[in-house]
Design an enzyme around this catalytic site. Sequence first.
Site, PDB file in Angstrom:
ATOM      1  N   ARG A 138      71.372  31.791  -2.574  1.00 19.40           N
ATOM      2  CA  ARG A 138      70.517  32.601  -2.285  1.00 19.40           C
ATOM      3  C   ARG A 138      69.277  31.951  -1.015  1.00 19.40           C
ATOM      4  O   ARG A 138      69.042  30.975  -1.461  1.00 19.40           O
ATOM      5  CB  ARG A 138      70.011  33.291  -3.223  1.00 19.40           C
ATOM      6  CG  ARG A 138      70.038  32.676  -4.628  1.00 19.40           C
ATOM      7  CD  ARG A 138      69.385  33.127  -6.038  1.00 19.40           C
ATOM      8  NE  ARG A 138      69.888  32.396  -7.212  1.00 19.40           N
ATOM      9  CZ  ARG A 138      70.803  32.888  -8.889  1.00 19.40           C
ATOM     10  NH1 ARG A 138      70.319  34.454  -8.924  1.00 19.40           N
ATOM     11  NH2 ARG A 138      70.625  32.073  -9.600  1.00 19.40           N
ATOM     12  N   GLU A 158      63.551  36.446  -4.787  1.00 17.71           N
ATOM     13  CA  GLU A 158      65.669  35.838  -4.231  1.00 17.71           C
ATOM     14  C   GLU A 158      65.647  37.023  -3.903  1.00 17.71           C
ATOM     15  O   GLU A 158      66.061  37.684  -4.514  1.00 17.71           O
ATOM     16  CB  GLU A 158      66.502  35.176  -5.181  1.00 17.71           C
ATOM     17  CG  GLU A 158      65.733  33.547  -5.962  1.00 17.71           C
ATOM     18  CD  GLU A 158      66.801  32.972  -7.119  1.00 17.71           C
ATOM     19  OE1 GLU A 158      66.130  31.844  -7.780  1.00 17.71           O
ATOM     20  OE2 GLU A 158      67.309  34.056  -7.902  1.00 17.71           O
ATOM     21  N   THR A 194      60.379  39.558 -17.700  1.00 18.30           N
ATOM     22  CA  THR A 194      60.189  38.756 -16.796  1.00 18.30           C
ATOM     23  C   THR A 194      61.498  37.956 -15.529  1.00 18.30           C
ATOM     24  O   THR A 194      61.273  38.162 -14.978  1.00 18.30           O
ATOM     25  CB  THR A 194      61.385  37.174 -17.623  1.00 18.30           C
ATOM     26  OG1 THR A 194      60.812  37.067 -18.586  1.00 18.30           O
ATOM     27  CG2 THR A 194      61.581  35.703 -17.182  1.00 18.30           C
ATOM     28  N   ARG A 220      76.145  43.023 -15.619  1.00 15.71           N
ATOM     29  CA  ARG A 220      76.641  42.094 -15.088  1.00 15.71           C
ATOM     30  C   ARG A 220      76.534  40.733 -15.077  1.00 15.71           C
ATOM     31  O   ARG A 220      77.639  40.094 -15.477  1.00 15.71           O
ATOM     32  CB  ARG A 220      77.111  41.883 -13.834  1.00 15.71           C
ATOM     33  CG  ARG A 220      75.459  41.735 -13.212  1.00 15.71           C
ATOM     34  CD  ARG A 220      76.103  40.487 -12.333  1.00 15.71           C
ATOM     35  NE  ARG A 220      75.503  39.467 -11.677  1.00 15.71           N
ATOM     36  CZ  ARG A 220      74.579  38.537 -11.995  1.00 15.71           C
ATOM     37  NH1 ARG A 220      74.479  37.619 -12.924  1.00 15.71           N
ATOM     38  NH2 ARG A 220      73.458  37.895 -10.742  1.00 15.71           N
ATOM     39  N   GLN A 258      68.385  39.878 -22.219  1.00 15.50           N
ATOM     40  CA  GLN A 258      69.755  39.834 -22.050  1.00 15.50           C
ATOM     41  C   GLN A 258      70.089  39.810 -23.369  1.00 15.50           C
ATOM     42  O   GLN A 258      71.302  39.888 -22.738  1.00 15.50           O
ATOM     43  CB  GLN A 258      70.415  39.015 -21.576  1.00 15.50           C
ATOM     44  CG  GLN A 258      69.075  38.293 -19.932  1.00 15.50           C
ATOM     45  CD  GLN A 258      69.520  39.379 -19.091  1.00 15.50           C
ATOM     46  OE1 GLN A 258      70.982  38.962 -19.104  1.00 15.50           O
ATOM     47  NE2 GLN A 258      68.733  39.523 -17.723  1.00 15.50           N
ATOM     48  N   VAL A 311      73.270  30.515 -19.813  1.00 13.82           N
ATOM     49  CA  VAL A 311      73.159  32.025 -18.899  1.00 13.82           C
ATOM     50  C   VAL A 311      72.237  31.260 -18.657  1.00 13.82           C
ATOM     51  O   VAL A 311      71.344  31.805 -17.412  1.00 13.82           O
ATOM     52  CB  VAL A 311      73.466  33.506 -20.001  1.00 13.82           C
ATOM     53  CG1 VAL A 311      72.364  34.325 -18.747  1.00 13.82           C
ATOM     54  CG2 VAL A 311      74.399  33.079 -20.390  1.00 13.82           C
ATOM     55  N   GLY A 312      71.170  30.790 -19.421  1.00 11.40           N
ATOM     56  CA  GLY A 312      69.494  30.082 -18.831  1.00 11.40           C
ATOM     57  C   GLY A 312      68.710  29.384 -17.970  1.00 11.40           C
ATOM     58  O   GLY A 312      68.043  29.158 -17.082  1.00 11.40           O
ATOM     59  N   ASP A 326      69.389  28.488 -14.819  1.00 18.46           N
ATOM     60  CA  ASP A 326      69.236  28.988 -12.945  1.00 18.46           C
ATOM     61  C   ASP A 326      69.033  29.040 -12.330  1.00 18.46           C
ATOM     62  O   ASP A 326      69.110  30.370 -11.574  1.00 18.46           O
ATOM     63  CB  ASP A 326      70.031  30.247 -14.063  1.00 18.46           C
ATOM     64  CG  ASP A 326      68.764  30.876 -14.023  1.00 18.46           C
ATOM     65  OD1 ASP A 326      67.556  30.800 -14.821  1.00 18.46           O
ATOM     66  OD2 ASP A 326      68.768  32.275 -14.704  1.00 18.46           O
TER      67      ASP A 326
END
Lengths: 358, 358
Positions: free
Chosen positions: B52, B63, B91, B119, B147, B231-232, B234
Amino acid sequence: MKTSNRIPTRFLSAERAAELVAAKGFANCLAGMADYIRADFLRWNDFEKTARVANHSDDGVIELMPISDDSLYSFKYVNGHPKNHRFGLSTVMAFGVLADVDTGAPTLVSELTLTTALRTAATSALAARALARPDSKRMALIGNGAQSEFQALAFHHLLGVTEFHLFDVDAAATNKLMRNLERMGLSAKRFASTKEAVKGCDIVTTVTADKTNATILTPDMIEPGMHINGVGGDCPGKTELHADVLRMGRVFCEFEPQSRIEGDMQQMPADFEVTELWNVLAGKVPGRQAASEVTVFDSVGFALEDFSALRFMRDLAIELGVEEEISLIPDLADPKNLFGSVPASAAPRAAVRELQVA
Amino acid sequence: MKTSNRIPTRFLSAERAAELVAAKGFANCLAGMADYIRADFLRWNDFEKTARVANHSDDGVIELMPISDDSLYSFKYVNGHPKNHRFGLSTVMAFGVLADVDTGAPTLVSELTLTTALRTAATSALAARALARPDSKRMALIGNGAQSEFQALAFHHLLGVTEFHLFDVDAAATNKLMRNLERMGLSAKRFASTKEAVKGCDIVTTVTADKTNATILTPDMIEPGMHINGVGGDCPGKTELHADVLRMGRVFCEFEPQSRIEGDMQQMPADFEVTELWNVLAGKVPGRQAASEVTVFDSVGFALEDFSALRFMRDLAIELGVEEEISLIPDLADPKNLFGSVPASAAPRAAVRELQVA
């Protein structure tokens, strides 16, 4: 607790943008956009600049062009599909976004097909004011497609060009351009070849669409003092100027790292000398130095021009009271409660269908 | 000559997407999205994949995430601004586009804030189905922000997790998550620290927001057989796992070149071993091999998941008869006559204002 944190995203549709341009007038839009582009080019080092990201396919390319300064971010989505006219579609279609750097919130979604045509022409005229002979009156327009009227209008209104010499391999495109220029009260003449069209011209604008390494202009066509506004050589494998044409005079570009890959300059060695236009606008490097000099603006279109064009269209919408919005971002009373934005009726229906995940 | 070449761009607003999810139900949406993501991951080599493009600023990042196969192109715009909640903003805010590769025409503009949460959770569950112990019932949720509900729902509906252990440095966030889980009939318990929350859990999900090199999980907290769903961590400078946690078991990621820069793996040497998830889904590499094995899914979010999610939401809109459109692209009877799309009233107004271009 606040009950709304709505992010208002202004929306400018294709029709609304066309109405705004009609209401403001082409001349004012081109002049205004050139002002905005110039102002941003003079702040060149304030911007985080990235080469555009391209996804290539057999028949075309889809690109994203982001740029930002300390407070404003923009990107443009734009395609280039030269065969699209066979399906009744435009070769180039575009839209774009302005966003707030401090929060990431998108503040404008706008059409950019019409706007890109205006900003490209405004940039061409801005460059030509520094690079073409000040007494330029006659311009050849090689390539009479969707961008050509805008080039003619920009050079008429911003430089005083009064006579247009037209050529396109597609006679119907030339017919269309002739009609449109006549409607605007501009004088145009059609020719049977590029060679005949450029003869005696002060400025030559090439804005052809084929994704090939073409040689629309060859050295024998170039006359002393000509300014060449090369617009259509703008992606890898898509050029318009014979390499020796680039060697006949000083060459100017927008953003050098991008132009060396995408411009007509892609044919030249890595040390081929080129000057970024902003240096000329800022008075750091002279523009045209003699009446007999040949100058070349190897334009590919840079994200900063879209940043400026989006700013211009946003301000024009505000000026003319156009206030349409779209809801892109959820309106959350508590930003950590995204889940709460889904209507509660979801809960009882959650288990209705038997789950089938392999 | 045809009189219209309209490009219908379907539009899915934030409200409409939430209504669609409510109507279809969370469980069905998560399962459906997991199906779509799995199907696309199984076609991994059909895609033109790009890391990205990020514009970083002091407080966050914006992004663009493009990807395409032979027929469909997508990109997502997404920001990450951890301080946004102070202004009442999310956020993470996102929207995205589907486009036709053959012509470049944009066919869908959709909100992706809610959709991204779905997703991401669907991808986490898809990975956990291959990597967590099949009898997993208890999951720790470290980070109880926007999330977190989606992670809980995905692991409940797609894996059968029934008990959630919660911790967040922000007690109000945990209160909110408790309330939302209760509303869904899920069992949750709050803890005073990460260490206490993860104790005895089969799965640990970390989904914190701070843009720092944090060590939310340290080796002493990890028990044999745990699956860690990270997950965080990133983006560059934003991690959650102590480096030694990554050394305790096999590590899986989405798109290796991106994860090495953005994931918790950014802490590890370039030759640190990692397996791309699609290999496991395709049966090329085994997932979990023993009940005592520690597994880590170092998730950063990959453009292909958004491609799948956009496809899912488009199909859901069609299924439920939602037909809203926006006009992004001019409707041209002759694609070479973009100029003709501007109403004729422009002509007489073109010269009204005196031009002032410097």
